[in-house]
Write a protein that holds these residues in place. Structure first.
Motif, PDB file in Angstrom:
ATOM      1  N   SER A  79       0.834  -1.204   0.000  1.00  0.00           N
ATOM      2  CA  SER A  79       0.000   0.000   0.000  1.00  0.00           C
ATOM      3  C   SER A  79       0.864   1.247   0.000  1.00  0.00           C
ATOM      4  CB  SER A  79      -0.889   0.026   1.249  1.00  0.00           C
ATOM      5  OG  SER A  79      -1.856  -0.993   1.174  1.00  0.00           O
ATOM      6  N   ASP A  80       0.449   2.229  -0.813  1.00  0.00           N
ATOM      7  CA  ASP A  80       1.145   3.520  -0.809  1.00  0.00           C
ATOM      8  C   ASP A  80       0.811   4.273   0.468  1.00  0.00           C
ATOM      9  OD1 ASP A  80       0.165   3.088  -3.994  1.00  0.00           O
ATOM     10  OD2 ASP A  80       2.284   3.513  -3.614  1.00  0.00           O
ATOM     11  N   GLY A 138      -1.108   3.445   4.208  1.00  0.00           N
ATOM     12  CA  GLY A 138      -1.746   2.459   5.070  1.00  0.00           C
ATOM     13  C   GLY A 138      -2.227   3.089   6.350  1.00  0.00           C
ATOM     14  N   LEU A 139      -3.500   2.866   6.658  1.00  0.00           N
ATOM     15  CA  LEU A 139      -4.048   3.401   7.901  1.00  0.00           C
ATOM     16  C   LEU A 139      -4.319   2.235   8.834  1.00  0.00           C
ATOM     17  CD1 LEU A 139      -5.248   5.709   9.635  1.00  0.00           C
ATOM     18  CD2 LEU A 139      -7.422   5.347   8.467  1.00  0.00           C
ATOM     19  N   ARG A 150       6.537  -2.836  -6.073  1.00  0.00           N
ATOM     20  CA  ARG A 150       5.994  -1.551  -5.668  1.00  0.00           C
ATOM     21  C   ARG A 150       6.891  -0.977  -4.584  1.00  0.00           C
ATOM     22  NH1 ARG A 150       0.356  -0.826  -7.268  1.00  0.00           N
ATOM     23  NH2 ARG A 150       0.416   1.101  -6.060  1.00  0.00           N
ATOM     24  N   ALA A 151       7.138   0.307  -4.632  1.00  0.00           N
ATOM     25  CA  ALA A 151       7.927   0.951  -3.572  1.00  0.00           C
ATOM     26  C   ALA A 151       7.136   0.836  -2.280  1.00  0.00           C
ATOM     27  CB  ALA A 151       8.154   2.407  -3.924  1.00  0.00           C
ATOM     28  N   GLY A 177       5.262   1.671   0.944  1.00  0.00           N
ATOM     29  CA  GLY A 177       4.471   2.874   1.214  1.00  0.00           C
ATOM     30  C   GLY A 177       4.685   3.367   2.622  1.00  0.00           C
ATOM     31  N   ARG A 178       3.839   4.283   3.036  1.00  0.00           N
ATOM     32  CA  ARG A 178       3.965   4.791   4.403  1.00  0.00           C
ATOM     33  C   ARG A 178       2.642   4.649   5.121  1.00  0.00           C
ATOM     34  NH1 ARG A 178       4.546  10.389   1.616  1.00  0.00           N
ATOM     35  NH2 ARG A 178       5.079   8.798   0.100  1.00  0.00           N
ATOM     36  N   LYS A 179       2.762   4.666   6.430  1.00  0.00           N
ATOM     37  CA  LYS A 179       1.547   4.589   7.232  1.00  0.00           C
ATOM     38  C   LYS A 179       1.067   6.018   7.480  1.00  0.00           C
ATOM     39  CE  LYS A 179       1.532   0.062   8.967  1.00  0.00           C
ATOM     40  NZ  LYS A 179       2.228  -0.653  10.026  1.00  0.00           N
ATOM     41  N   VAL A 180      -0.236   6.187   7.446  1.00  0.00           N
ATOM     42  CA  VAL A 180      -0.815   7.480   7.832  1.00  0.00           C
ATOM     43  C   VAL A 180      -1.463   7.294   9.186  1.00  0.00           C
ATOM     44  CG1 VAL A 180      -1.161   8.316   5.485  1.00  0.00           C
ATOM     45  CG2 VAL A 180      -2.965   6.987   6.595  1.00  0.00           C
ATOM     46  N   THR A 213      -4.096   9.268  10.588  1.00  0.00           N
ATOM     47  CA  THR A 213      -5.517   9.575  10.738  1.00  0.00           C
ATOM     48  C   THR A 213      -6.213   9.535   9.384  1.00  0.00           C
ATOM     49  OG1 THR A 213      -5.145  11.921  10.370  1.00  0.00           O
ATOM     50  CG2 THR A 213      -5.080  11.158  12.669  1.00  0.00           C
ATOM     51  N   LEU A 250      -4.997  10.699   5.548  1.00  0.00           N
ATOM     52  CA  LEU A 250      -5.204   9.851   4.365  1.00  0.00           C
ATOM     53  C   LEU A 250      -5.867  10.646   3.250  1.00  0.00           C
ATOM     54  CD1 LEU A 250      -5.181   7.073   2.941  1.00  0.00           C
ATOM     55  CD2 LEU A 250      -7.349   6.568   4.075  1.00  0.00           C
ATOM     56  N   ILE A 251      -6.925  11.380   3.626  1.00  0.00           N
ATOM     57  CA  ILE A 251      -7.653  12.166   2.623  1.00  0.00           C
ATOM     58  C   ILE A 251      -6.717  13.200   1.994  1.00  0.00           C
ATOM     59  CG2 ILE A 251      -9.529  13.835   2.267  1.00  0.00           C
ATOM     60  CD1 ILE A 251     -11.093  12.376   4.436  1.00  0.00           C
ATOM     61  N   LYS A 253      -3.447  13.181   1.747  1.00  0.00           N
ATOM     62  CA  LYS A 253      -2.443  12.549   0.880  1.00  0.00           C
ATOM     63  C   LYS A 253      -3.054  12.118  -0.453  1.00  0.00           C
ATOM     64  CE  LYS A 253       1.466  11.840   3.453  1.00  0.00           C
ATOM     65  NZ  LYS A 253       1.657  13.171   4.026  1.00  0.00           N
ATOM     66  N   LEU A 254      -4.275  11.545  -0.384  1.00  0.00           N
ATOM     67  CA  LEU A 254      -4.902  11.069  -1.624  1.00  0.00           C
ATOM     68  C   LEU A 254      -5.232  12.238  -2.543  1.00  0.00           C
ATOM     69  CD1 LEU A 254      -7.294   8.231  -0.329  1.00  0.00           C
ATOM     70  CD2 LEU A 254      -5.157   7.970  -1.583  1.00  0.00           C
ATOM     71  N   GLU A 306      -1.216  14.660  -2.736  1.00  0.00           N
ATOM     72  CA  GLU A 306       0.018  13.972  -3.120  1.00  0.00           C
ATOM     73  C   GLU A 306      -0.232  13.007  -4.278  1.00  0.00           C
ATOM     74  OE1 GLU A 306       3.042  13.010   0.112  1.00  0.00           O
ATOM     75  OE2 GLU A 306       2.454  11.011  -0.610  1.00  0.00           O
ATOM     76  N   ALA A 307      -1.141  12.051  -4.061  1.00  0.00           N
ATOM     77  CA  ALA A 307      -1.421  11.063  -5.103  1.00  0.00           C
ATOM     78  C   ALA A 307      -2.325  11.634  -6.177  1.00  0.00           C
ATOM     79  CB  ALA A 307      -2.048   9.826  -4.484  1.00  0.00           C
ATOM     80  N   VAL A 318      -5.523  11.389  -6.602  1.00  0.00           N
ATOM     81  CA  VAL A 318      -6.482  10.450  -7.182  1.00  0.00           C
ATOM     82  C   VAL A 318      -7.906  10.718  -6.725  1.00  0.00           C
ATOM     83  CG1 VAL A 318      -4.972   8.505  -7.716  1.00  0.00           C
ATOM     84  CG2 VAL A 318      -5.753   8.804  -5.366  1.00  0.00           C
TER      85      VAL A 318
END
Lengths: 318, 272
Positions: free
Chosen positions: A299-300, A302-303, B249-250, B252-255, B257, B261-262, B264-265, B268-269, B271
């Protein structure tokens, strides 16, 4: 898209449709076929004139061969394979191509056997007229293969090729029907007609696994999908087996292969067979209470959290 | 002769005339739990010292045949496997030990040998010509090659109906009603017998072999033949140039909250 003039191949695309519209997967097959040479489309159906019209206007199609007869109404391989053989015998194509879908999987290998040809399945790349890349071992080993056959029969993975655009102008010729085989009778198709976005072509996919705990909790994912828009809902094998959702939502090695812009994995651990179905997604996000779940490693974003808390917050915040 | 059926000679004959004969094709594959790795020479995957088992979809096919025999729809079940020496393990352990009557091993020189789908179909075609089954059952695809082609090819060579990806099977005389899983949902067909049937996940849940059956399996007939003896060539028509790892796949990182997440999406991404 320009077709290189040096290509000497003649490819036949077996069009998948529902007698009303061309399937999106076939448009990907057209792109793959365009890398091989001049493309002819075969449309066999019943009352399928709109399909013929539609495909004749797709870029890359030079000719359409059409036959309208009762035996082709439901895509039965027992009726389609002899037709493909006859069209091949009469036209001597160098390649026969279809999408690697239920239809393509049913028809192409049967036709290949009639044509004494070793077909190549789940093609994810075309290097040249004889060299193809295909997926094996649930996508964990990609095989580059070279065929020495005069005819090559390929079923291509729809998510690996862009869909051919409109803008073509193909001539249409009628071909004779090959008749009802009498081997198999269609009884019914039980399909979802709710008009929800198609899993294999939606821009975003939200999938749920065992973490959802009960069928009614899938409502959460449908709400999230509605909020995001152009978003389909998928599922793991486990929840399909458990009867939470119907089988056509299954994403995985032997379910559907998807490659959306964004894949949100909710309450699913990420078994090898599931990853096979979604690891080509552009961006992957996951929500899971188990920090060791394999899904995090691909996952890019992950929560680590409880989906019953996170998903409503996601719906509210988007 | 099925020794379990205790009847008069004419009753036995009647039993065999009224019941179907099933041929089940199974394959020894790398176990589905194994994380497959590409060989250093990039011509295949590492198979030595790697756990192998019966292809899961083929186990479902065996289970279905055994259930049909228990219901007295099927009289005799013959299993066949095309593979190297170790394929006898799946024939004994995943077929004979579960209620299959006898087995045929089409032996390849090595456990690392692969045979293309068309050649497999031709081998099964020759065996079917001799055994004259009413139904040929196998899994919908082998989880190693993922070609999903043999059942359809075999049906084409035989000129039989094909019932692929089935999740329900109801035999009734000279036809069978099936339900199959499709991209769009389910499809119901009525296929004429004889038929080639490929089994999907939800058709049944295979049983485990019990010790008495495992012991009995050692005495059941297991015949070894070669593809050559059937007049089928296993020469590949397709050459494998290279087998490669999929793109990684590289990490990823953990978010922390949902808000993060919102963000970053969106930013950053890009999408959402």
């Amino acid at each position: 898209m320009k077709v290189a003039r040096s290509l000497l191949g003649k490819a036949l695309v077996v069009v998948e449709h529902n007698n009303a519209k061309v399937s999106p997967a076939t448009l990907a097959a057209v792109t793959a076929a365009s890398k091989l040479g001049e493309v002819t489309a075969l449309v066999a159906g019943k009352g399928s004139k709109s399909v013929v019209d539609e495909i004749s206007k797709i870029q890359g199609i030079a000719k359409v061969l059409a036959v309208d007869s009762a035996e082709y109404e439901h895509g039965l391989p027992e009726n389609f394979a002899p037709l493909v053989k006859k069209v091949q015998d009469e036209n001597k194509f160098t390649h026969i191509v279809a999408a690697h879908t239920t239809f393509g999987k049913g028809v192409l290998p049967r036709a290949a056997a009639l044509l004494d040809t070793q077909s190549v399945s789940d093609v994810i790349g075309v290097k040249d007229e004889n060299t193809f890349l295909r997926s094996t071992y649930a996508g964990n080993a990609l095989a580059s293969v070279k065929s020495s056959q005069a005819l090559n029969i390929l079923s291509v993975r729809p998510t690996s090729f862009d869909k051919a655009a409109q803008g073509g102008s193909a001539s249409v010729a009628q071909v004779a029907a090959t008749g009802e085989s009498g081997l198999t009778k269609w009884l019914a198709d039980e399909v979802d007609t709710s008009g929800k976005p198609d899993l294999t072509s939606a821009r975003v996919v939200v999938s749920g696994g065992r973490g959802l705990k009960a069928p009614e909790n899938f409502k959460l994912l449908y709400s999230l999908a509605d909020k995001i828009g152009n978003c389909a809902v998928g599922a793991t094998r486990a929840v399909v087996d458990a009867g939470f959702v119907s089988n056509d939502l299954q994403v995985g090695q032997t379910g559907k292969i998807v490659a959306p812009e964004l894949y949100i994995a909710v309450g699913l651990s990420g078994a090898i067979q599931h990853l096979a179905g979604m690891k080509d997604s552009k961006v992957i996000a996951c929500i899971n209470t188990d920090p060791e779940a394999p899904i995090f490693s691909i996952s890019d974003y992950g929560l680590e959290g409880d989906l019953f808390d996170a998903v409503p917050k996601l719906i509210a915040g988007l | 002769i099925n020794a379990e059926y205790m009847g008069t000679p004419s009753e036995c004959l009647f039993f065999f005339e009224m019941t179907l004969k099933a041929l089940v094709s199974i394959k020894r594959v790398i176990d589905y739990t194994v994380k497959v790795r590409v060989r250093p020479d990039k011509l295949g995957v590492i198979k030595d010292n790697v756990k192998h088992s019966c292809n899961p979809f083929d186990e479902i096919a065996v289970e279905q045949a055994v259930r049909m025999k228990e219901k007295k729809l099927v009289g005799e079940i013959v299993a066949v496997s095309i593979g190297g020496p170790k394929s006898v393990e799946v024939l004994r352990g995943s077929a004979l030990a579960l209620g299959v009557d006898r087995a045929i091993h089409v032996k390849l020189p090595s456990d690392n040998d692969d045979v293309e789908s068309l050649a497999v179909a031709k081998i099964l075609h020759k065996i079917a010509e001799k055994e004259k089954p009413d139904v040929i059952l196998t899994g919908k695809q082998a989880i190693d090659d993922d070609s999903c082609a043999v059942p359809q090819m075999l049906a084409g060579l035989l000129g039989w109906s094909q019932a692929t990806f089935i999740s329900e099977l109801e035999v009734a005389g000279k036809t069978a009603k099936i339900c199959r899983e499709t991209d769009a949902g389910m499809q119901r067909l009525e296929v004429s017998l004889p038929s080639v049937i490929s089994c999907d996940l939800r058709l049944n849940e295979p049983r485990y072999a019990k010790l008495p059956e495992i012991m009995k399996a050692k005495k059941k007939p297991l015949q070894e033949i070669t593809a050559d003896s059937l007049g089928v060539s296993t020469q590949p028509k397709i050459q494998i140039l290279e087998v490669a790892d999929p793109p990684t796949r590289a990490a990823g990182r953990k978010v922390k909250t949902v808000e993060e997440l919102i963000t970053k999406l969106k930013t950053e991404a890009k999408v959402i």
